[in-house]
Design an enzyme around this catalytic site. Structure first.
Site, short mmCIF file in Angstrom:
data_model
loop_
_atom_site.label_atom_id
_atom_site.label_comp_id
_atom_site.label_asym_id
_atom_site.label_seq_id
_atom_site.Cartn_x
_atom_site.Cartn_y
_atom_site.Cartn_z
N GLU A 1 4.98 2.98 42.51
CA GLU A 1 4.10 2.73 43.64
C GLU A 1 4.09 1.25 44.01
O GLU A 1 3.04 0.61 44.05
CB GLU A 1 2.69 3.23 43.34
CG GLU A 1 2.62 4.75 43.17
CD GLU A 1 1.21 5.25 42.94
OE1 GLU A 1 0.92 6.38 43.37
OE2 GLU A 1 0.41 4.53 42.32
N HIS B 1 0.91 -2.99 41.66
CA HIS B 1 -0.38 -2.76 40.99
C HIS B 1 -0.85 -4.03 40.27
O HIS B 1 -1.38 -3.96 39.16
CB HIS B 1 -0.28 -1.58 40.01
CG HIS B 1 -0.21 -0.24 40.67
ND1 HIS B 1 -1.31 0.37 41.22
CD2 HIS B 1 0.82 0.60 40.87
CE1 HIS B 1 -0.96 1.55 41.73
NE2 HIS B 1 0.34 1.71 41.54
N ASP C 1 -4.39 -3.16 36.60
CA ASP C 1 -4.08 -2.56 37.89
C ASP C 1 -4.65 -3.45 38.98
O ASP C 1 -5.18 -4.54 38.70
CB ASP C 1 -4.64 -1.12 37.98
CG ASP C 1 -3.69 -0.20 38.73
OD1 ASP C 1 -3.46 -0.46 39.93
OD2 ASP C 1 -3.16 0.75 38.13
#
Length: 509
Positions: A313, A249, A179
């Site tokens: 995201e 990420h 991440d």
């Protein structure tokens, strides 16, 4: 104080069970009669019972405890088992050895709770109640995700985490390895991923603002570590599902190899904040070479049929001004960066398909993932329903029922969790991964569900277990056993917590 018999506290609840008077009692002379293909289950039984009981459970042709794999038992599927306990003998049989592994966990729960101890316990009668049990899962996918990118956890804890999953018949351990805040997966050809990407200077101490702890945090696994984890999990019938996030990420990867970003001359640190970073991978050819190199290592280390690519995201602002993105739009004939996002995942997914693996992606919105992807829907049940309607396999992980980083109650003394709400035990218990109104054809595409534990606010094993249990008990019960009344589950859980206590699980009260 009244202690309910173990058959009344099983979590998950067996599909069919009939308990009778009498007991089968293990002694030092009890031997195992192990059929062909049943050896892993015999090994697991010995391994899990030996620390507390000291029972040798030696093999013998006339052993009173029989473990048998019978391929004719097709009605039990790959994970079901039949267990017959008499006063003088025990028969555990299944159509596949995985079913025997599930049956071993039921035997562990039926024994006195002291059998779960990791130290010798003396003066205990190791007795099983006489019973006939036929048991098979309600859902094929019963998972738990642990984020080790935000806060690294040592291998010894991952092994314990797997042991606890196995006790509850969870069959997928989803390991979130990379991440913005850390890269934990070793890649031999790209050593800076863990040397640089595996370490950040400090961490946020709250959900917003500029408060940091000033404490460096880091860690990465070796290939040997991960191989041991995979082997340990497999011996318990659990698949380790690795997740490598892309194209978003990825701040930790870009700190290690800046040329993979959209501004190749930019120097980045591993992100010290929580939330969503807008720094993402670029779209030039070197990026796809990088992805293939990483995934070659992943498929070599992890035999899982599924590989998770993240995908959600992902702010696309950097692509809007990128010459490489403009070139990709011209090359592909696509009209927007949003379409390029799906195209990117399709390119990487195609590599996994060629290597015999199934790509998995998060569905953050109603945006379609590439054809053939398995969809992990988390934000809205409607997204799961839409994906199932398009023919995707779906793992429905609605955050208001499966995200264990949320607080478990609104009590004033509840430790801080992910801001935005409460996921209580009743929320987890009452969750059905098949969305309301799903047509039978769409419902058939829902494989099951899983718990998620993001670790921004869970730095230690104690905190992880406090957030996980007993909520995971509720998820495991519904996934394996199917719906139950709250009164039934709560009554069984009250007895089951003695097992968690014996295992020293620092659970929520």
């Amino acid at each position: 104080m009244f202690t309910p018999p173990p058959q009344h506290t099983l979590v998950p609840r067996p599909t069919k069970s009939r308990f009778k008077s009498g007991h089968f009692t293990f002694t030092a002379d009890t031997c195992l009669r192990v059929g062909k293909g049943a050896e892993p289950a015999a090994d697991l039984l010995r391994t899990t019972l030996a620390p507390a009981t000291g029972l040798p459970l030696k093999p013998a042709a006339d052993g009173a405890f029989v473990l048998a794999v019978d391929s004719a038992l097709t009605g039990l599927g790959g994970e079901g088992y039949g267990l017959t306990i008499g006063r003088d003998s025990v028969l555990l049989r299944a159509g596949d050895v995985t079913g025997l592994l599930r049956g071993v966990q039921t035997i562990r729960q039926l024994l006195p709770v002291e059998a779960l101890s990791t130290t010798p316990r003396h003066g205990v009668s190791w007795a099983l109640p006489c019973a006939e049990i036929t048991d098979l899962p309600h859902r094929p996918w019963r998972g738990a995700m642990l984020d080790v990118a935000r806060h690294f956890q040592p291998l010894r804890y991952l092994l314990r985490y797997v042991d606890l999953l196995a006790l509850h018949k969870i069959n997928v351990f989803h390991l979130h390895l990379t991440d913005d805040q850390g890269w934990r997966m070793p890649v031999a050809a790209l050593p800076k991923l863990t040397e640089i990407g595996g370490r950040r200077l400090q961490s946020m101490t709250g959900p917003t603002g500029d408060r940091f702890d000033g404490v460096p945090h880091g860690g990465a696994y070796t290939r040997t570590d991960l191989a041991r984890l995979v082997s340990h999990a497999a011996a318990r019938g659990i698949t380790v599902l690795p997740e490598i996030e892309m194209p978003g990420h990825t701040r930790a990867a870009l700190a290690a190899y800046p040329h993979l970003g959209n501004h190749p001359d930019r120097v980045l640190d591993v992100w010290t904040r929580w939330g969503v970073c807008d720094t993402i991978l670029g779209l030039h050819d070197e990026v796809f070479d990088f992805c293939r190199t990483v995934l070659e290592e992943v498929v070599d280390v992890f035999p899982s049929p599924y590989i998770h690519l993240g995908g959600d995201e992902c702010p696309l602002t950097e692509w809007a001004g990128s010459p490489a993105a403009s070139a990709r739009l011209r090359e592909t004939g696509l009209s927007s960066s949003a379409h390029l996002h799906r195209w990117f995942l399709g390119q990487v997914g195609a590599f996994l398909f060629r290597n015999g693996r199934q790509p998995v992606g998060w569905a953050e919105t109603g945006t379609e993932l590439p054809d053939g992807f398995t969809v992990m829907a988390w934000r809205d049940p409607a997204h799961a329903l839409a994906a199932a309607g398009r023919g995707h396999e779906v793992i429905n992980s609605y955050h208001r029922a499966t995200y264990f980083d949320y607080a478990q109650s609104d009590a004033g003394d509840e430790p801080a969790g992910q801001p935005g709400g409460v996921v209580g035990l009743r929320d987890v218990h009452g969750y059905d991964p098949v969305p309301e109104g799903a047509a039978p054809e769409a419902a058939a595409h829902v494989l099951g569900t899983q718990a998620q534990l993001w670790t921004e606010y869970a730095a230690t094993p104690d905190r992880i277990e406090y957030l996980t249990y007993p909520r995971l008990c509720a998820l495991a019960d519904g996934s394996w056993s199917g719906p139950s009344t709250w009164a039934d589950f709560a009554a069984r859980l009250r007895g089951h917590t003695a097992r968690l206590d014996a295992l020293k699980v620092g659970r929520h009260p």
